[in-house]
Design a protein around this motif. Structure first.
Motif, PDB file in Angstrom:
ATOM      1  N   VAL A  23     -21.075 -18.533  28.984  1.00  0.00           N
ATOM      2  CA  VAL A  23     -21.133 -17.973  30.328  1.00  0.00           C
ATOM      3  C   VAL A  23     -19.744 -17.490  30.731  1.00  0.00           C
ATOM      4  N   VAL A  24     -19.684 -16.272  31.229  1.00  0.00           N
ATOM      5  CA  VAL A  24     -18.413 -15.651  31.617  1.00  0.00           C
ATOM      6  C   VAL A  24     -18.337 -15.556  33.138  1.00  0.00           C
ATOM      7  N   SER A  25     -17.218 -15.964  33.692  1.00  0.00           N
ATOM      8  CA  SER A  25     -17.018 -15.870  35.129  1.00  0.00           C
ATOM      9  C   SER A  25     -15.640 -15.290  35.424  1.00  0.00           C
ATOM     10  N   GLY A  26     -15.476 -14.792  36.651  1.00  0.00           N
ATOM     11  CA  GLY A  26     -14.182 -14.273  37.062  1.00  0.00           C
ATOM     12  C   GLY A  26     -13.889 -12.865  36.610  1.00  0.00           C
ATOM     13  N   GLY A  27     -14.874 -12.189  36.046  1.00  0.00           N
ATOM     14  CA  GLY A  27     -14.652 -10.828  35.580  1.00  0.00           C
ATOM     15  C   GLY A  27     -15.896  -9.985  35.760  1.00  0.00           C
ATOM     16  N   THR A  28     -15.789  -8.720  35.379  1.00  0.00           N
ATOM     17  CA  THR A  28     -16.930  -7.813  35.441  1.00  0.00           C
ATOM     18  C   THR A  28     -17.572  -7.795  34.060  1.00  0.00           C
ATOM     19  N   PHE A  29     -18.621  -8.592  33.896  1.00  0.00           N
ATOM     20  CA  PHE A  29     -19.185  -8.821  32.567  1.00  0.00           C
ATOM     21  C   PHE A  29     -19.650  -7.536  31.905  1.00  0.00           C
ATOM     22  N   SER A  30     -20.147  -6.618  32.677  1.00  0.00           N
ATOM     23  CA  SER A  30     -20.659  -5.375  32.094  1.00  0.00           C
ATOM     24  C   SER A  30     -19.555  -4.491  31.532  1.00  0.00           C
ATOM     25  N   MET A  31     -18.301  -4.827  31.813  1.00  0.00           N
ATOM     26  CA  MET A  31     -17.168  -4.075  31.288  1.00  0.00           C
ATOM     27  C   MET A  31     -16.512  -4.778  30.091  1.00  0.00           C
ATOM     28  N   ILE A  32     -17.146  -5.846  29.613  1.00  0.00           N
ATOM     29  CA  ILE A  32     -16.526  -6.703  28.606  1.00  0.00           C
ATOM     30  C   ILE A  32     -17.316  -6.680  27.310  1.00  0.00           C
ATOM     31  N   ALA A  33     -16.640  -6.371  26.210  1.00  0.00           N
ATOM     32  CA  ALA A  33     -17.212  -6.565  24.883  1.00  0.00           C
ATOM     33  C   ALA A  33     -16.997  -8.021  24.491  1.00  0.00           C
ATOM     34  N   MET A  34     -17.973  -8.589  23.814  1.00  0.00           N
ATOM     35  CA  MET A  34     -17.935 -10.017  23.509  1.00  0.00           C
ATOM     36  C   MET A  34     -17.973 -10.277  22.006  1.00  0.00           C
ATOM     37  N   GLY A  35     -17.386 -11.404  21.634  1.00  0.00           N
ATOM     38  CA  GLY A  35     -17.412 -11.799  20.229  1.00  0.00           C
ATOM     39  C   GLY A  35     -17.542 -13.303  20.090  1.00  0.00           C
ATOM     40  N   TRP A  36     -17.957 -13.711  18.905  1.00  0.00           N
ATOM     41  CA  TRP A  36     -17.992 -15.120  18.530  1.00  0.00           C
ATOM     42  C   TRP A  36     -17.118 -15.303  17.293  1.00  0.00           C
ATOM     43  N   PHE A  37     -16.391 -16.403  17.302  1.00  0.00           N
ATOM     44  CA  PHE A  37     -15.544 -16.778  16.177  1.00  0.00           C
ATOM     45  C   PHE A  37     -15.776 -18.246  15.868  1.00  0.00           C
ATOM     46  N   ARG A  38     -15.306 -18.676  14.707  1.00  0.00           N
ATOM     47  CA  ARG A  38     -15.397 -20.094  14.373  1.00  0.00           C
ATOM     48  C   ARG A  38     -14.173 -20.512  13.594  1.00  0.00           C
ATOM     49  N   GLN A  39     -13.908 -21.818  13.675  1.00  0.00           N
ATOM     50  CA  GLN A  39     -12.777 -22.369  12.931  1.00  0.00           C
ATOM     51  C   GLN A  39     -13.156 -23.734  12.394  1.00  0.00           C
ATOM     52  N   ALA A  40     -13.112 -23.846  11.088  1.00  0.00           N
ATOM     53  CA  ALA A  40     -13.382 -25.110  10.415  1.00  0.00           C
ATOM     54  C   ALA A  40     -12.062 -25.854  10.199  1.00  0.00           C
ATOM     55  N   PRO A  41     -12.116 -27.180  10.046  1.00  0.00           N
ATOM     56  CA  PRO A  41     -10.885 -27.942   9.831  1.00  0.00           C
ATOM     57  C   PRO A  41     -10.088 -27.434   8.635  1.00  0.00           C
ATOM     58  N   GLY A  42      -8.819 -27.184   8.859  1.00  0.00           N
ATOM     59  CA  GLY A  42      -7.944 -26.745   7.784  1.00  0.00           C
ATOM     60  C   GLY A  42      -8.095 -25.286   7.400  1.00  0.00           C
ATOM     61  N   LYS A  43      -8.913 -24.546   8.141  1.00  0.00           N
ATOM     62  CA  LYS A  43      -9.124 -23.127   7.823  1.00  0.00           C
ATOM     63  C   LYS A  43      -8.715 -22.248   8.997  1.00  0.00           C
ATOM     64  N   GLU A  44      -8.513 -20.982   8.694  1.00  0.00           N
ATOM     65  CA  GLU A  44      -8.176 -20.026   9.743  1.00  0.00           C
ATOM     66  C   GLU A  44      -9.424 -19.670  10.556  1.00  0.00           C
ATOM     67  N   ARG A  45      -9.175 -19.193  11.755  1.00  0.00           N
ATOM     68  CA  ARG A  45     -10.281 -18.734  12.583  1.00  0.00           C
ATOM     69  C   ARG A  45     -10.964 -17.549  11.917  1.00  0.00           C
ATOM     70  N   GLU A  46     -12.282 -17.527  11.978  1.00  0.00           N
ATOM     71  CA  GLU A  46     -13.092 -16.516  11.289  1.00  0.00           C
ATOM     72  C   GLU A  46     -13.982 -15.783  12.294  1.00  0.00           C
ATOM     73  N   PHE A  47     -14.041 -14.476  12.171  1.00  0.00           N
ATOM     74  CA  PHE A  47     -14.932 -13.665  12.992  1.00  0.00           C
ATOM     75  C   PHE A  47     -16.372 -13.911  12.561  1.00  0.00           C
ATOM     76  N   VAL A  48     -17.270 -14.022  13.562  1.00  0.00           N
ATOM     77  CA  VAL A  48     -18.673 -14.323  13.276  1.00  0.00           C
ATOM     78  C   VAL A  48     -19.610 -13.217  13.751  1.00  0.00           C
ATOM     79  N   ALA A  49     -19.366 -12.679  14.949  1.00  0.00           N
ATOM     80  CA  ALA A  49     -20.274 -11.664  15.482  1.00  0.00           C
ATOM     81  C   ALA A  49     -19.620 -10.977  16.668  1.00  0.00           C
ATOM     82  N   ALA A  50     -20.046  -9.741  16.924  1.00  0.00           N
ATOM     83  CA  ALA A  50     -19.551  -8.998  18.082  1.00  0.00           C
ATOM     84  C   ALA A  50     -20.670  -8.159  18.657  1.00  0.00           C
ATOM     85  N   ILE A  51     -20.567  -7.921  19.979  1.00  0.00           N
ATOM     86  CA  ILE A  51     -21.569  -7.104  20.663  1.00  0.00           C
ATOM     87  C   ILE A  51     -20.867  -6.239  21.694  1.00  0.00           C
TER      88      ILE A  51
END
Length: 125
Positions: A23-51
């Motif tokens: 959930v996004v607050s404090g901004g104009t959501f319709s003007m925002i592109a969104m993404g999901w990332f993940r980070q496993a222990p001992g690994k770099e952050r990894e891109f997962v999805a974007a919309i």
């Protein structure tokens, strides 16, 4: 100030499903592109999805393509990540991220401006 709050993480067996929400607050959501990332222990952050802002464009890396689906509800200021056929290697902290853009169809794998605190996803074998 834009704030992002993830939820929906948990423990699931291999082959199972989870749906994450952000959930996004404090901004104009319709003007925002969104993404999901993940980070496993001992690994770099990894891109997962974007919309894109309008939801018409999505992008996934090969590691999750066909298993994960990103979507958004602009009326609820919320982005979702549906995760199916989960594998132990999907175990990580999952973060949502936001990027303001004037381009309705923009999607990106980097350059996000705002981040949530993360939600833990654990997949047992």
């Amino acid at each position: 100030q834009v704030q992002l709050v993830e939820s929906g993480g948990g423990l699931v067996q291999a082959g199972g499903s989870l749906r994450l929400s952000c959930v996004v607050s404090g901004g104009t959501f319709s003007m925002i592109a969104m993404g999901w990332f993940r980070q496993a222990p001992g690994k770099e952050r990894e891109f997962v999805a974007a919309i894109s802002r309008n939801g018409g464009s999505t992008y996934y890396p090969d590691s999750v393509k066909g298993r994960f689906t990103i979507s958004r509800d602009n009326a609820k200021n919320t982005v979702y990540l549906q995760m199916n056929s989960l594998k132990p290697e999907d175990t990580a902290i999952y973060f949502c991220a936001a990027h303001y853009t004037p381009i309705a169809t923009y999607i990106g794998t980097q350059g996000y401006d705002y981040w949530g605190q993360g939600t833990q996803v654990t997949v047992s074998s």
